[in-house]
Design a protein around this motif. Structure first.
Motif, mmCIF file in Angstrom:
data_model
loop_
_atom_site.group_PDB
_atom_site.id
_atom_site.type_symbol
_atom_site.label_atom_id
_atom_site.label_comp_id
_atom_site.label_asym_id
_atom_site.label_seq_id
_atom_site.Cartn_x
_atom_site.Cartn_y
_atom_site.Cartn_z
ATOM 1 N N PHE A 75 -32.921 38.875 -16.828
ATOM 2 C CA PHE A 75 -31.576 39.179 -17.292
ATOM 3 C C PHE A 75 -31.623 40.281 -18.336
ATOM 4 O O PHE A 75 -32.587 40.393 -19.091
ATOM 5 N N SER A 76 -30.562 41.053 -18.386
ATOM 6 C CA SER A 76 -30.430 42.049 -19.451
ATOM 7 C C SER A 76 -30.221 41.318 -20.777
ATOM 8 O O SER A 76 -29.957 40.108 -20.798
ATOM 9 N N SER A 77 -30.299 42.047 -21.862
ATOM 10 C CA SER A 77 -30.075 41.431 -23.178
ATOM 11 C C SER A 77 -28.648 40.929 -23.338
ATOM 12 O O SER A 77 -28.368 40.113 -24.204
ATOM 13 N N GLU A 78 -27.740 41.368 -22.458
ATOM 14 C CA GLU A 78 -26.363 40.871 -22.474
ATOM 15 C C GLU A 78 -26.203 39.617 -21.618
ATOM 16 O O GLU A 78 -25.125 39.036 -21.553
ATOM 17 N N GLY A 79 -27.255 39.214 -20.901
ATOM 18 C CA GLY A 79 -27.200 38.006 -20.088
ATOM 19 C C GLY A 79 -26.831 38.226 -18.642
ATOM 20 O O GLY A 79 -26.595 37.274 -17.901
ATOM 21 N N ASN A 80 -26.790 39.472 -18.185
ATOM 22 C CA ASN A 80 -26.480 39.752 -16.788
ATOM 23 C C ASN A 80 -27.744 39.713 -15.941
ATOM 24 O O ASN A 80 -28.770 40.303 -16.326
ATOM 25 N N LEU A 81 -27.676 39.044 -14.789
ATOM 26 C CA LEU A 81 -28.833 38.954 -13.903
ATOM 27 C C LEU A 81 -29.171 40.339 -13.374
ATOM 28 O O LEU A 81 -28.334 41.010 -12.781
ATOM 29 N N SER A 82 -30.414 40.785 -13.602
ATOM 30 C CA SER A 82 -30.867 42.095 -13.132
ATOM 31 C C SER A 82 -31.590 41.974 -11.800
ATOM 32 O O SER A 82 -31.300 42.706 -10.866
ATOM 33 N N TYR A 83 -32.552 41.038 -11.727
ATOM 34 C CA TYR A 83 -33.297 40.831 -10.483
ATOM 35 C C TYR A 83 -34.102 39.537 -10.576
ATOM 36 O O TYR A 83 -34.193 38.933 -11.646
ATOM 37 N N THR A 84 -34.654 39.125 -9.438
ATOM 38 C CA THR A 84 -35.497 37.929 -9.391
ATOM 39 C C THR A 84 -36.906 38.340 -8.960
ATOM 40 O O THR A 84 -37.096 39.368 -8.310
ATOM 41 N N ILE A 85 -37.869 37.505 -9.342
ATOM 42 C CA ILE A 85 -39.273 37.734 -8.986
ATOM 43 C C ILE A 85 -39.774 36.483 -8.286
ATOM 44 O O ILE A 85 -39.552 35.368 -8.752
ATOM 45 N N GLY A 86 -40.483 36.671 -7.185
ATOM 46 C CA GLY A 86 -41.120 35.563 -6.481
ATOM 47 C C GLY A 86 -40.210 34.880 -5.484
ATOM 48 O O GLY A 86 -39.004 35.135 -5.418
ATOM 49 N N GLN A 87 -40.837 34.045 -4.713
ATOM 50 C CA GLN A 87 -40.151 33.216 -3.729
ATOM 51 C C GLN A 87 -40.953 31.936 -3.581
ATOM 52 O O GLN A 87 -42.119 31.888 -3.959
ATOM 53 N N PRO A 88 -40.359 30.879 -3.028
ATOM 54 C CA PRO A 88 -41.074 29.606 -2.913
ATOM 55 C C PRO A 88 -42.288 29.719 -1.991
ATOM 56 O O PRO A 88 -42.229 30.380 -0.956
ATOM 57 N N GLY A 89 -43.380 29.101 -2.398
ATOM 58 C CA GLY A 89 -44.556 29.061 -1.534
ATOM 59 C C GLY A 89 -45.851 28.905 -2.289
ATOM 60 O O GLY A 89 -45.882 28.905 -3.524
ATOM 61 N N ASP A 90 -46.944 28.795 -1.529
ATOM 62 C CA ASP A 90 -48.274 28.596 -2.105
ATOM 63 C C ASP A 90 -49.175 29.814 -1.950
ATOM 64 O O ASP A 90 -50.351 29.757 -2.272
ATOM 65 N N GLU A 91 -48.656 30.908 -1.446
ATOM 66 C CA GLU A 91 -49.460 32.111 -1.257
ATOM 67 C C GLU A 91 -49.395 32.990 -2.503
ATOM 68 O O GLU A 91 -48.543 32.796 -3.378
ATOM 69 N N LYS A 92 -50.274 34.007 -2.555
ATOM 70 C CA LYS A 92 -50.283 34.941 -3.673
ATOM 71 C C LYS A 92 -48.917 35.629 -3.767
ATOM 72 O O LYS A 92 -48.362 36.059 -2.766
ATOM 73 N N GLY A 93 -48.393 35.719 -4.973
ATOM 74 C CA GLY A 93 -47.084 36.323 -5.190
ATOM 75 C C GLY A 93 -45.927 35.361 -5.012
ATOM 76 O O GLY A 93 -44.785 35.706 -5.274
ATOM 77 N N MET A 94 -46.219 34.140 -4.561
ATOM 78 C CA MET A 94 -45.191 33.112 -4.395
ATOM 79 C C MET A 94 -45.301 32.118 -5.541
ATOM 80 O O MET A 94 -46.346 31.997 -6.167
ATOM 81 N N LEU A 95 -44.226 31.417 -5.804
ATOM 82 C CA LEU A 95 -44.192 30.487 -6.927
ATOM 83 C C LEU A 95 -43.793 29.093 -6.477
ATOM 84 O O LEU A 95 -43.052 28.935 -5.516
ATOM 85 N N LYS A 96 -44.314 28.121 -7.175
ATOM 86 C CA LYS A 96 -43.917 26.733 -6.966
ATOM 87 C C LYS A 96 -43.694 26.124 -8.340
ATOM 88 O O LYS A 96 -44.623 25.976 -9.125
ATOM 89 N N GLU A 97 -42.439 25.828 -8.629
ATOM 90 C CA GLU A 97 -42.049 25.260 -9.910
ATOM 91 C C GLU A 97 -42.684 26.016 -11.083
ATOM 92 O O GLU A 97 -43.494 25.479 -11.823
ATOM 93 N N PRO A 98 -42.321 27.280 -11.256
ATOM 94 C CA PRO A 98 -42.926 28.075 -12.331
ATOM 95 C C PRO A 98 -42.703 27.459 -13.702
ATOM 96 O O PRO A 98 -41.662 26.872 -13.966
ATOM 97 N N ARG A 99 -43.706 27.592 -14.546
ATOM 98 C CA ARG A 99 -43.687 26.969 -15.885
ATOM 99 C C ARG A 99 -43.771 28.036 -16.963
ATOM 100 O O ARG A 99 -42.890 28.832 -17.109
ATOM 101 N N GLY A 100 -44.850 28.078 -17.703
ATOM 102 C CA GLY A 100 -45.002 29.033 -18.798
ATOM 103 C C GLY A 100 -44.945 30.472 -18.318
ATOM 104 O O GLY A 100 -45.302 30.785 -17.188
ATOM 105 N N ILE A 101 -44.487 31.353 -19.204
ATOM 106 C CA ILE A 101 -44.287 32.746 -18.824
ATOM 107 C C ILE A 101 -44.489 33.635 -20.045
ATOM 108 O O ILE A 101 -44.130 33.260 -21.155
#
Length: 159
Positions: A110-136
Motif C-alpha cells: 500500500f502507498s503511505s496513504e493506504g491505497n493498494l498498489s499491488y500484491t506479491i505472491g500467490q497461494p502454493g508451495d513452489e518458489k515464489g508462492m506463499l502459504k500463510e505468510p508471517r514475518g516480513i
C-alpha cells in the motif's frame, strides 16, 4: 516489539490487554497507549518519528506519534486496505506499507496513504508462492524477505 525515539524507548504490542506498553531503554515502565476494547495489537514498528500499530481483531493500522497521540488509522476491511487477515507488516524506505495477508496467501503493498498498489505472491508451495505468510522485512538493498509456511521454501526472498 520495536525500539525508537531519541531515548531508545521500547514499544511492546500487548494483544490481550488491548494496548502498547512503552518502556525505557532499561525496560522500566513509562506509559501505555490504550486501544479500543476490540483491538488486539499484533505488531508494532517505529519509522522516523511515528509508531505504527497493527491490530488483527479489527484489522487496522494505526499511526501514532512516539508520545502516543493518534495521527490516523487505516481500516483493512474497507476500501483503503483490502486485507482479509493480517498479523505482520513492515515499511520500506519510501513509506510504503507491506502487509502479510494470511488468508489470501499474499503480501499486499500500500502507498503511505493506504491505497493498494499491488500484491506479491500467490497461494502454493513452489518458489515464489506463499502459504500463510508471517514475518516480513525489506532490506536496505530493497529485497523483500518473508516467512511462509511453504513445505520447501519457508523463507522467500523477492526482488
Amino acid at each position: 516489539l520495536a525500539v525508537g525515539g531519541t531515548s531508545g524507548d521500547v514499544f511492546v504490542a500487548e494483544s490481550g490487554n488491548h494496548r502498547v506498553h512503552v518502556m525505557s531503554s532499561k525496560l522500566c515502565h513509562k506509559w501505555f497507549i490504550k486501544l479500543d476494547t476490540f483491538s488486539n495489537p499484533c505488531d508494532v514498528k517505529v519509522f522516523e518519528s511515528n509508531l505504527f500499530v497493527l491490530t488483527n481483531t479489527n484489522p487496522c493500522l494505526h499511526v501514532f506519534t512516539l508520545t502516543g497521540q493518534k495521527i490516523r488509522s487505516f481500516i483493512s476491511k474497507g476500501p483503503m486496505m483490502q486485507v482479509e487477515s493480517c498479523s505482520f507488516f513492515c515499511l520500506d524506505a519510501d513509506m510504503n506499507i507491506l502487509m502479510t495477508d494470511t488468508f489470501s496467501h499474499q503480501i499486499k503493498v500500500f502507498s503511505s496513504e493506504g491505497n493498494l498498489s499491488y500484491t506479491i505472491g500467490q497461494p502454493g508451495d513452489e518458489k515464489g508462492m506463499l502459504k500463510e505468510p508471517r514475518g516480513i522485512v525489506v532490506t536496505d538493498e530493497k529485497k523483500l524477505i518473508c516467512v511462509s509456511l511453504n513445505k520447501q521454501f519457508g523463507l522467500q526472498i523477492f526482488s
